[in-house]
Write a protein that holds these residues in place. Structure first.
Motif, PDB file in Angstrom:
ATOM      1  N   PHE A 233      17.220   4.104  35.419  1.00 19.89           N
ATOM      2  CA  PHE A 233      16.502   3.699  34.449  1.00 19.89           C
ATOM      3  C   PHE A 233      16.337   2.546  33.178  1.00 19.89           C
ATOM      4  O   PHE A 233      18.459   2.632  33.087  1.00 19.89           O
ATOM      5  CB  PHE A 233      15.612   4.636  33.344  1.00 19.89           C
ATOM      6  CG  PHE A 233      16.857   5.597  32.455  1.00 19.89           C
ATOM      7  CD1 PHE A 233      16.609   5.770  31.372  1.00 19.89           C
ATOM      8  CD2 PHE A 233      17.274   6.935  32.909  1.00 19.89           C
ATOM      9  CE1 PHE A 233      17.319   6.106  30.666  1.00 19.89           C
ATOM     10  CE2 PHE A 233      17.654   7.187  32.306  1.00 19.89           C
ATOM     11  CZ  PHE A 233      18.014   7.230  30.568  1.00 19.89           C
ATOM     12  N   ARG A 234      16.721   1.959  32.644  1.00 22.69           N
ATOM     13  CA  ARG A 234      16.949   0.885  32.037  1.00 22.69           C
ATOM     14  C   ARG A 234      16.309   0.813  30.701  1.00 22.69           C
ATOM     15  O   ARG A 234      14.845   0.859  30.739  1.00 22.69           O
ATOM     16  CB  ARG A 234      16.611  -0.933  32.626  1.00 22.69           C
ATOM     17  CG  ARG A 234      17.016  -1.675  31.637  1.00 22.69           C
ATOM     18  CD  ARG A 234      17.071  -2.648  33.244  1.00 22.69           C
ATOM     19  NE  ARG A 234      17.625  -3.871  32.338  1.00 22.69           N
ATOM     20  CZ  ARG A 234      16.696  -5.169  31.731  1.00 22.69           C
ATOM     21  NH1 ARG A 234      15.589  -5.261  31.365  1.00 22.69           N
ATOM     22  NH2 ARG A 234      17.648  -6.461  31.155  1.00 22.69           N
TER      23      ARG A 234
ATOM     24  N   LEU B  32      10.413 -10.494  35.962  1.00 21.24           N
ATOM     25  CA  LEU B  32      10.411 -12.157  36.224  1.00 21.24           C
ATOM     26  C   LEU B  32       9.284 -12.663  36.894  1.00 21.24           C
ATOM     27  O   LEU B  32       8.810 -13.154  37.575  1.00 21.24           O
ATOM     28  CB  LEU B  32      11.970 -12.927  35.759  1.00 21.24           C
ATOM     29  CG  LEU B  32      12.415 -12.955  35.431  1.00 21.24           C
ATOM     30  CD1 LEU B  32      13.728 -14.000  35.417  1.00 21.24           C
ATOM     31  CD2 LEU B  32      11.912 -12.840  33.835  1.00 21.24           C
ATOM     32  N   ASP B  33       8.963 -11.650  37.902  1.00 20.40           N
ATOM     33  CA  ASP B  33       8.150 -12.130  38.975  1.00 20.40           C
ATOM     34  C   ASP B  33       8.645 -12.504  39.664  1.00 20.40           C
ATOM     35  O   ASP B  33       8.166 -13.326  40.425  1.00 20.40           O
ATOM     36  CB  ASP B  33       6.181 -11.983  38.383  1.00 20.40           C
ATOM     37  CG  ASP B  33       6.162 -11.812  39.221  1.00 20.40           C
ATOM     38  OD1 ASP B  33       5.287 -10.567  39.796  1.00 20.40           O
ATOM     39  OD2 ASP B  33       4.380 -12.239  39.694  1.00 20.40           O
ATOM     40  N   HIS B  34       9.962 -12.996  39.967  1.00 16.92           N
ATOM     41  CA  HIS B  34      10.503 -13.845  40.297  1.00 16.92           C
ATOM     42  C   HIS B  34      10.071 -13.372  42.355  1.00 16.92           C
ATOM     43  O   HIS B  34      10.428 -12.581  42.863  1.00 16.92           O
ATOM     44  CB  HIS B  34      11.385 -14.794  40.631  1.00 16.92           C
ATOM     45  CG  HIS B  34      12.046 -15.019  41.262  1.00 16.92           C
ATOM     46  ND1 HIS B  34      12.513 -15.891  42.586  1.00 16.92           N
ATOM     47  CD2 HIS B  34      12.259 -16.247  40.531  1.00 16.92           C
ATOM     48  CE1 HIS B  34      13.081 -17.591  42.454  1.00 16.92           C
ATOM     49  NE2 HIS B  34      13.024 -18.021  41.201  1.00 16.92           N
ATOM     50  N   PRO B  35       9.833 -15.159  43.214  1.00 16.65           N
ATOM     51  CA  PRO B  35      10.035 -14.400  44.453  1.00 16.65           C
ATOM     52  C   PRO B  35      10.751 -14.212  45.418  1.00 16.65           C
ATOM     53  O   PRO B  35      10.519 -13.360  46.340  1.00 16.65           O
ATOM     54  CB  PRO B  35       9.329 -16.091  45.487  1.00 16.65           C
ATOM     55  CG  PRO B  35       9.623 -16.961  44.238  1.00 16.65           C
ATOM     56  CD  PRO B  35       9.445 -16.126  42.670  1.00 16.65           C
ATOM     57  N   LEU B  36      11.732 -14.647  45.028  1.00 16.40           N
ATOM     58  CA  LEU B  36      12.950 -13.736  45.769  1.00 16.40           C
ATOM     59  C   LEU B  36      13.458 -12.495  45.614  1.00 16.40           C
ATOM     60  O   LEU B  36      14.473 -12.025  46.339  1.00 16.40           O
ATOM     61  CB  LEU B  36      14.385 -14.626  44.910  1.00 16.40           C
ATOM     62  CG  LEU B  36      15.412 -14.728  45.561  1.00 16.40           C
ATOM     63  CD1 LEU B  36      16.279 -14.948  46.592  1.00 16.40           C
ATOM     64  CD2 LEU B  36      16.874 -15.521  44.348  1.00 16.40           C
ATOM     65  N   ALA B  37      12.631 -11.982  44.303  1.00 22.56           N
ATOM     66  CA  ALA B  37      12.781 -10.626  44.388  1.00 22.56           C
ATOM     67  C   ALA B  37      13.069  -9.942  46.291  1.00 22.56           C
ATOM     68  O   ALA B  37      13.683  -8.450  46.015  1.00 22.56           O
ATOM     69  CB  ALA B  37      12.322  -9.383  43.251  1.00 22.56           C
TER      70      ALA B  37
ATOM     71  N   ALA C 167      20.996  -8.177  40.086  1.00 25.42           N
ATOM     72  CA  ALA C 167      19.855  -9.158  40.235  1.00 25.42           C
ATOM     73  C   ALA C 167      18.839  -8.771  39.758  1.00 25.42           C
ATOM     74  O   ALA C 167      18.173  -9.582  39.319  1.00 25.42           O
ATOM     75  CB  ALA C 167      20.176 -10.049  40.937  1.00 25.42           C
ATOM     76  N   LEU C 168      18.471  -7.679  40.774  1.00 26.76           N
ATOM     77  CA  LEU C 168      17.239  -7.273  41.519  1.00 26.76           C
ATOM     78  C   LEU C 168      16.056  -6.586  40.133  1.00 26.76           C
ATOM     79  O   LEU C 168      15.127  -7.335  40.028  1.00 26.76           O
ATOM     80  CB  LEU C 168      17.625  -6.289  42.191  1.00 26.76           C
ATOM     81  CG  LEU C 168      15.824  -5.839  43.151  1.00 26.76           C
ATOM     82  CD1 LEU C 168      15.383  -7.173  43.279  1.00 26.76           C
ATOM     83  CD2 LEU C 168      16.098  -4.555  43.948  1.00 26.76           C
ATOM     84  N   THR C 169      16.534  -6.020  39.414  1.00 34.56           N
ATOM     85  CA  THR C 169      15.980  -5.588  37.813  1.00 34.56           C
ATOM     86  C   THR C 169      15.074  -7.314  37.375  1.00 34.56           C
ATOM     87  O   THR C 169      14.044  -6.836  36.903  1.00 34.56           O
ATOM     88  CB  THR C 169      16.499  -4.851  37.214  1.00 34.56           C
ATOM     89  OG1 THR C 169      17.155  -3.598  37.652  1.00 34.56           O
ATOM     90  CG2 THR C 169      16.044  -4.623  35.865  1.00 34.56           C
TER      91      THR C 169
ATOM     92  N   GLN D 137      20.612 -17.033  36.124  1.00 37.19           N
ATOM     93  CA  GLN D 137      21.897 -16.807  36.375  1.00 37.19           C
ATOM     94  C   GLN D 137      21.928 -15.828  37.047  1.00 37.19           C
ATOM     95  O   GLN D 137      22.483 -15.162  38.006  1.00 37.19           O
ATOM     96  CB  GLN D 137      21.947 -16.104  34.551  1.00 37.19           C
ATOM     97  CG  GLN D 137      23.297 -15.317  34.528  1.00 37.19           C
ATOM     98  CD  GLN D 137      23.603 -14.398  33.106  1.00 37.19           C
ATOM     99  OE1 GLN D 137      22.579 -14.995  32.847  1.00 37.19           O
ATOM    100  NE2 GLN D 137      23.932 -13.770  33.571  1.00 37.19           N
ATOM    101  N   CYS D 138      20.283 -15.419  37.545  1.00 28.93           N
ATOM    102  CA  CYS D 138      19.999 -14.638  38.698  1.00 28.93           C
ATOM    103  C   CYS D 138      20.383 -15.126  40.573  1.00 28.93           C
ATOM    104  O   CYS D 138      20.647 -13.883  41.237  1.00 28.93           O
ATOM    105  CB  CYS D 138      19.151 -13.472  38.111  1.00 28.93           C
ATOM    106  SG  CYS D 138      19.201 -12.122  36.792  1.00 28.93           S
TER     107      CYS D 138
END
Length: 713
Positions: free
Chosen positions: A31-32, A697-702, A690-692, A663-664
């Motif tokens: 958890f974060r 950020l709801d980034h499509p790369l996730a 990077a994934l978290t 950065q991610c």
């Protein structure tokens, strides 16, 4: 919690930032915890002093609050509580809603949201998309995670408020359609809406409970005067008080203005005030027409206005020229052409008489009825030349400050003609980038309103320059809609002026807005049109950047040969004119094209030349971006150690500038380099790290990173 007592109650007291509750755990627990959690939003404006308790309506709202509590604990009633408060202008709808909200805000521990929807202001109403953008930012959603479409924003807003206890106050709504997307869906939330419209659609479709606010009764009107003037004076002159109430049409706004006049001149009897008002009534009879919303209070406004000191009266009427919902003290000083210290004194006088409301340390607002009246008086008491001079001063103030922010946000940006006094090294007046961004945030809606007013009043040169000057902020904070809307107006203005050079520049910036938003076809059309306009007038700067914009659009469309051709053309233009930043950007785009076509030697050479330029310019963000692209090319060569060096450098530079997104992305490509070299543990670590943030950020790369992690399990 006692671990030896199986039936003991769970105790979550204390200061823990996170709690994990489980009977059995197998595997790892991840958890974060945010080190400094954001406080809940508290957006309610200040409550009205001396509020006369409308007991019936207060009890009604209290009962709805009790119903909200019931719904929170009863799964059979999963419906959000909505109440509408409607009534005529000046009747006290906002005062009631804000007063009640302050009484109960502790019952909503997750915060309160407030917005003035400007349904009946002189400026266009806020559309739901703009309002949701503000709400989502207040709920700490990163701008890049906010959807661009209304359904997406509505869905995210309802997800963010789900399960929270929040109060949402939607002030001055025009229609049910404007309001409906702003309603939370959680039964633990409550929404209050004020409007001059009854909003019957909300009652029918959304179950809103309606409260219609009428003018005060004679008894409550007298109570208000007793509390704001003095019980002794009011009780002593009962007959005069009853006539004052009648002349004020029982409107709270008018009654407060009369009361403040009485308090400011205690030696004048209330009967004398009645006499003055009756004289004013006769003078203004000709102005009262059917459907005129000012007719009920124009007499009181005029009487109070005529009693002002001449400079305070001038300040008041010139405020009617300002197009925004609120205004800063320095802007008022610019509008009036007066020193800030004197302007503050005049505003304090207007605040004391309830003609202006102070909403912050240096910000003020006019009630919409008073704005209409002030605008009337400006047209009556100021000559056309004086009005033009006031507008010019106001436009100059907004343009100068916006340009100062532009220079602070984009220090290497193209100078706007006429704003640098012939130089390109004007020092921004803001003390820091953060100060400039704060100013822009406060003035964001005003900037759009001023651009519209400049266009309407034929100050088209101001309108297009203000749009360009505001672009840097809109881009930095991802206000795409504001960016696009301001530039659509600016394009019309440049065409009205017949200024093809300005038109090309605005079209170029509009293309960047569409491209940044992912609408490639619209972006490409703007870039092509910008290039045509620039070519016609010999504007090499716009022509070069428009050609580089076409390169970006072609690259995103997979047309890499066309992208390389455009990058080469842009490069030639920039070299001819000695535009180093443009040369660097074109070389980077050229490198991207070659990399995508597997021409790695040409790509690396282009990236290295671009890197040298950006380092010489001190442009660290562009330097980081080139390091990122170079790292991607080196993976494909392959040269994994060199790729990791470049990608690590990119991460460090982006971290310095707090650019989490890039950065991610650099970290993801570092994971690719580790995976390709056979180091699965380091690849897993890089991708997981990077994934978290990518998910946040709801980034499509996730989703792609998740697939990569799964592939090496």
């Amino acid at each position: 919690m006692n671990p030896n007592a199986a039936d003991a109650d769970n105790d979550f007291s204390g200061g823990a930032a996170a709690v994990v509750q489980a009977a059995q755990i197998s595997g790892g627990v991840h958890f974060r915890v945010t080190e400094t959690p954001f406080p809940p939003p508290r957006q309610l404006p200040p409550a009205t002093k001396g509020f006369i308790d409308r007991e019936v309506h207060i009890r009604q709202l209290d009962s709805l609050l009790d119903e909200t509590d019931l719904r929170t604990s009863d799964d059979r009633l999963p419906v959000v509580t909505v109440s509408t408060v409607s009534g005529s202008a000046g009747v006290g709808k906002t005062a009631l809603a804000v007063h009640w909200a302050h009484r109960v805000r502790t019952r909503f521990p997750d915060g309160d949201l407030y917005i003035n929807l400007r349904g009946y202001d002189a400026v266009p109403p806020l559309n739901p998309q703009e309002a949701l953008d503000g709400f989502l930012r207040a709920l700490n959603v990163p701008p890049e995670k906010i959807p661009t479409d209304l359904p997406g924003r509505t869905a995210l807003y309802r997800s963010m408020t789900n399960g929270r206890r929040m109060l949402v106050l939607l002030d001055n709504a025009a229609t049910a359609e404007q309001v409906r997307p702003l309603l939370p869906a959680s039964p633990s939330c409550m929404a209050i809406i004020t409007s001059r419209n009854r909003l019957s659609g909300l009652a029918v479709r959304d179950g809103a409970i309606r409260a219609v606010l009428d003018v005060l009764t004679e008894e409550d009107s007298i109570r208000l005067l007793r509390e704001t003037i003095s019980p002794v004076r009011v009780d002593t002159e009962r007959a005069a008080v009853i006539r004052l109430v009648e002349l004020c049409s029982n409107l709270p706004l008018a009654l407060r203005i009369v009361a403040d006049r009485a308090v400011s001149d205690p030696d004048v009897s209330l009967a004398d005030l009645v006499e003055e008002l009756e004289e004013e009534s006769g003078r203004l009879d000709a102005l009262s027409v059917e459907g005129d919303e000012l007719s009920a209070v124009r007499v009181v406004f005029s009487w109070s206005y005529r009693a002002l000191h001449p400079e305070a009266a001038r300040t008041f009427r010139l405020l009617g020229l300002h197009p925004g919902a609120d205004i800063a003290l320095p802007a008022v000083a610019a509008l009036t052409g007066s020193p800030v210290s004197a302007t503050r004194r005049h505003l304090d006088s207007l605040v004391g008489l309830h003609l202006v409301t102070r909403i912050g340390a240096q910000r003020y607002r006019l009630h919409d009825l008073l704005r209409l009246y002030a605008s009337e008086q400006a047209k009556e008491d100021e000559s056309p030349a004086q009005i033009e001079a006031a507008l010019t001063r106001m436009f100059d103030w907004y343009l100068t400050r916006s340009y100062d922010s532009y220079r602070r946000i984009l220090p290497q940006g193209r100078p706007i003609p006429g704003l640098d006094n012939g130089t390109t090294a004007a020092e921004p007046s803001f003390g820091s980038l953060e100060e400039a961004l704060r100013w822009c945030e406060h003035e964001r809606l005003n900037l759009l309103d001023v651009i519209r007013l400049a266009q309407e009043t034929d100050h088209c040169d101001v309108a297009w320059k203000l749009a360009i000057a505001s672009m840097a902020f809109f881009e930095r904070h991802s206000y795409w809609r504001a960016w696009i809307d301001s530039h659509l107006s600016a394009v019309e203005c440049t065409r009205h002026l017949g200024d093809r050079s300005a038109e090309g520049w605005v079209l170029l910036s509009l293309g960047d807005a569409w491209w940044d938003r992912g609408q490639i076809d619209e972006a490409l059309q703007c870039y092509v049109n910008a290039h045509d306009a620039a070519q016609q007038v010999g504007d090499h700067w716009t022509a070069g950047y428009a050609m580089r914009g076409c390169c970006l659009a072609y690259e995103d469309s997979g047309r890499f040969a066309d992208a390389i051709e455009c990058a080469d053309s842009a490069l030639g233009i920039f070299r001819t004119m000695g535009e180093d930043r443009g040369i660097g950007l074109s070389l980077m785009s050229l490198g991207n094209g070659h990399r995508n076509m597997a021409r790695y030697d040409e790509a690396i050479s282009s990236y290295q030349r671009a890197m040298e330029i950006f380092r010489s310019l001190g442009n660290r963000w562009s330097e980081a971006l080139v390091e990122l692209q170079l790292g991607r090319a080196l993976i494909q060569v392959p040269d994994y150690p060199a790729a990791l060096d470049s990608l690590t450098r990119a991460q460090e530079l982006f971290a310095e500038m707090s650019d989490q997104r890039h950065q991610c992305i650099a970290l993801v490509h570092a994971g690719d380099a580790y995976a390709a070299s056979g180091d699965r543990d380091e690849a897993r670590h890089a991708w997981s790290s990077a994934l978290t943030t990518l998910i946040e950020l709801d980034h499509p790369l996730a989703s792609e990173v998740q697939r990569r992690l799964k592939s090496i399990e």
